[in-house]
Scaffold this motif. Structure first.
Motif, PDB file in Angstrom:
ATOM      1  N   PHE A   1       0.963  -1.109  -0.020  1.00 41.59           N
ATOM      2  CA  PHE A   1      -0.008   0.216   0.159  1.00 41.59           C
ATOM      3  C   PHE A   1       0.858   1.064  -0.137  1.00 41.59           C
ATOM      4  O   PHE A   1       1.659   1.569   0.715  1.00 41.59           O
ATOM      5  CB  PHE A   1      -1.105  -0.016   1.144  1.00 41.59           C
TER       6      PHE A   1
ATOM      7  N   ASN B   1       1.412   5.109  -0.015  1.00 42.72           N
ATOM      8  CA  ASN B   1       0.553   6.185   0.468  1.00 42.72           C
ATOM      9  C   ASN B   1       1.568   7.671   0.194  1.00 42.72           C
ATOM     10  O   ASN B   1       2.599   7.899   0.542  1.00 42.72           O
ATOM     11  CB  ASN B   1       0.574   6.351   2.051  1.00 42.72           C
TER      12      ASN B   1
ATOM     13  N   TYR C   1      -7.946  10.288   1.301  1.00 50.03           N
ATOM     14  CA  TYR C   1      -7.097   9.140   0.630  1.00 50.03           C
ATOM     15  C   TYR C   1      -6.443   8.046   1.878  1.00 50.03           C
ATOM     16  O   TYR C   1      -6.745   7.175   1.947  1.00 50.03           O
ATOM     17  CB  TYR C   1      -6.363   9.495  -0.148  1.00 50.03           C
TER      18      TYR C   1
ATOM     19  N   GLU D   1      -8.701   6.360   4.343  1.00 46.16           N
ATOM     20  CA  GLU D   1      -9.585   5.192   3.633  1.00 46.16           C
ATOM     21  C   GLU D   1      -8.474   4.061   2.941  1.00 46.16           C
ATOM     22  O   GLU D   1      -8.792   2.992   3.172  1.00 46.16           O
ATOM     23  CB  GLU D   1     -10.598   5.707   2.720  1.00 46.16           C
ATOM     24  N   SER D   2      -7.377   4.428   2.903  1.00 40.65           N
ATOM     25  CA  SER D   2      -6.065   3.680   2.741  1.00 40.65           C
ATOM     26  C   SER D   2      -6.010   2.766   3.841  1.00 40.65           C
ATOM     27  O   SER D   2      -5.757   1.322   3.611  1.00 40.65           O
ATOM     28  CB  SER D   2      -5.055   4.368   2.261  1.00 40.65           C
TER      29      SER D   2
ATOM     30  N   ILE E   1      -1.422  -1.086  -4.354  1.00 44.96           N
ATOM     31  CA  ILE E   1      -2.588  -0.018  -4.398  1.00 44.96           C
ATOM     32  C   ILE E   1      -2.032   1.351  -3.774  1.00 44.96           C
ATOM     33  O   ILE E   1      -1.472   1.471  -2.529  1.00 44.96           O
ATOM     34  CB  ILE E   1      -3.627  -0.673  -3.450  1.00 44.96           C
ATOM     35  N   SER E   2      -2.051   2.333  -4.672  1.00 49.03           N
ATOM     36  CA  SER E   2      -1.598   3.589  -4.184  1.00 49.03           C
ATOM     37  C   SER E   2      -2.494   4.555  -4.191  1.00 49.03           C
ATOM     38  O   SER E   2      -3.553   4.758  -4.817  1.00 49.03           O
ATOM     39  CB  SER E   2      -0.249   3.975  -5.151  1.00 49.03           C
ATOM     40  N   SER E   3      -2.367   5.592  -3.019  1.00 49.21           N
ATOM     41  CA  SER E   3      -3.395   6.554  -3.080  1.00 49.21           C
ATOM     42  C   SER E   3      -2.570   7.940  -2.320  1.00 49.21           C
ATOM     43  O   SER E   3      -1.607   7.573  -1.531  1.00 49.21           O
ATOM     44  CB  SER E   3      -4.775   6.381  -2.475  1.00 49.21           C
TER      45      SER E   3
ATOM     46  N   ASN F   1     -11.380   4.823  -7.749  1.00 50.29           N
ATOM     47  CA  ASN F   1     -11.489   5.643  -6.681  1.00 50.29           C
ATOM     48  C   ASN F   1     -12.003   7.090  -6.666  1.00 50.29           C
ATOM     49  O   ASN F   1     -11.862   7.946  -5.722  1.00 50.29           O
ATOM     50  CB  ASN F   1      -9.639   5.835  -6.255  1.00 50.29           C
TER      51      ASN F   1
ATOM     52  N   ASN G   1     -13.480   5.065  -2.264  1.00 51.11           N
ATOM     53  CA  ASN G   1     -13.288   6.711  -2.074  1.00 51.11           C
ATOM     54  C   ASN G   1     -14.681   7.050  -2.668  1.00 51.11           C
ATOM     55  O   ASN G   1     -15.497   6.584  -2.632  1.00 51.11           O
ATOM     56  CB  ASN G   1     -12.048   7.072  -3.015  1.00 51.11           C
TER      57      ASN G   1
ATOM     58  N   THR H   1      -5.493   0.117 -10.570  1.00 47.42           N
ATOM     59  CA  THR H   1      -6.208   1.335 -10.017  1.00 47.42           C
ATOM     60  C   THR H   1      -6.495   2.485 -10.856  1.00 47.42           C
ATOM     61  O   THR H   1      -5.630   2.825 -11.750  1.00 47.42           O
ATOM     62  CB  THR H   1      -5.295   1.785  -8.795  1.00 47.42           C
TER      63      THR H   1
END
Lengths: 136, 130
Positions: free
Chosen positions: A10, A12, A21, A24-25, A134-136, B8, B41, B127
């Motif tokens: 993950f 961030n 973000y 929720e991440s 999974i990135s955000s 998202n 999201n 994603t």
């Protein structure tokens, strides 16, 4: 299930407040712990602010969820990578971050550091080894 | 190849859902499999059945619904993200004592575990978002 363990990272990249973000991440990360996967977290760009110590949100009315990061060790999530350049670009050092630790069951439950400082190039190598990022 | 798609961002504000839709369509035409489409999201807003876009524009929710019908897609809306944003199906509205619901029947509400499981089962998780 054992043949089905994948490496999840993950990533961030955003500040903890200002957008949803980061919060929720973290919710996905905590759920992923229930699936017995090989989970790691990376913090880069403004994402390094997510684990700064002494966060206070009283003035902004945002929910302060920073304590949840300290629980990651209890969920067996103990590979936390901080990008060195991102810290430096923001005038931060490891001393500005929360102490994130876990108890190593293979070493008489010794308390160990979950945080690993890595260079941008090293983080790129780690990302390359993942099955799912999974990135955000 | 087997794909799980993660969306998202909300509709119209952001192109993420459109791009994911175009990808899904193209991948299916080439014979690939879409294991799951997961909305997270602000992406949960793609599931509203109440949007009324101008007639000369695309209807993102209906596009997804039509593609899902044709290919029996599993389209999942994250329940936690949905509840925060007032996205409810009829069952959830009943449980929460709300007087309305707005999720299109082509989508189903479920937990974040469905995203992780989608990552495990698919060959690739893609994603769409910032």
């Amino acid at each position: 299930m054992s043949e089905n363990i994948k490496k999840f990272m993950f990533v961030n990249t955003k500040a903890p407040y200002g957008t949803v973000y980061a919060l929720e991440s973290l919710e996905v990360v905590l759920i992923s712990a229930a699936f017995d996967q090989d989970v790691s977290l990376a913090f880069c760009d403004d994402g390094v602010f997510q684990i700064t110590d002494n966060q206070k949100t009283d003035g902004s009315g945002m929910k302060n969820f920073s304590a949840a990061y300290k629980a990651l060790g209890d969920y067996d999530i103990n590979k936390i990578y901080i990008e060195k350049e991102s810290l430096e670009e923001r005038g931060l050092t490891l001393d500005n971050l929360m102490k994130l630790t876990y108890e190593d069951e293979d070493d008489d439950w010794a308390e160990k550091d979950s945080i690993h400082l890595v260079t941008r190039a090293e983080l790129a190598d780690l990302m390359d080894k993942q099955d799912v990022t999974i990135s955000s | 190849m087997k794909f799980t798609l993660l969306i998202n961002e909300g509709p119209y504000q952001h192109q993420a859902s459109d791009t994911a839709y175009q990808f899904a369509k193209a991948a299916l035409e080439k014979g690939h499999e879409i294991y799951r489409v997961f909305f997270y999201n602000d992406g949960v807003n793609n599931a509203t059945r109440l949007a009324i876009p101008p007639q000369d524009d695309r209807n993102i929710t209906e596009n997804w619904a039509a593609l899902a019908k044709e290919h029996e897609l599993d389209m999942v809306v994250c329940i936690a993200a949905a509840q925060r944003r007032g996205m409810l199906d009829a069952d959830e509205a009943g449980r929460q004592g709300k007087d309305a619901n707005n999720i299109h029947p082509a989508f189903r509400i479920s937990g974040l575990g469905q995203l992780v499981e989608g990552g495990i089962q698919a060959d690739r998780l893609l994603t769409f978002g910032d």
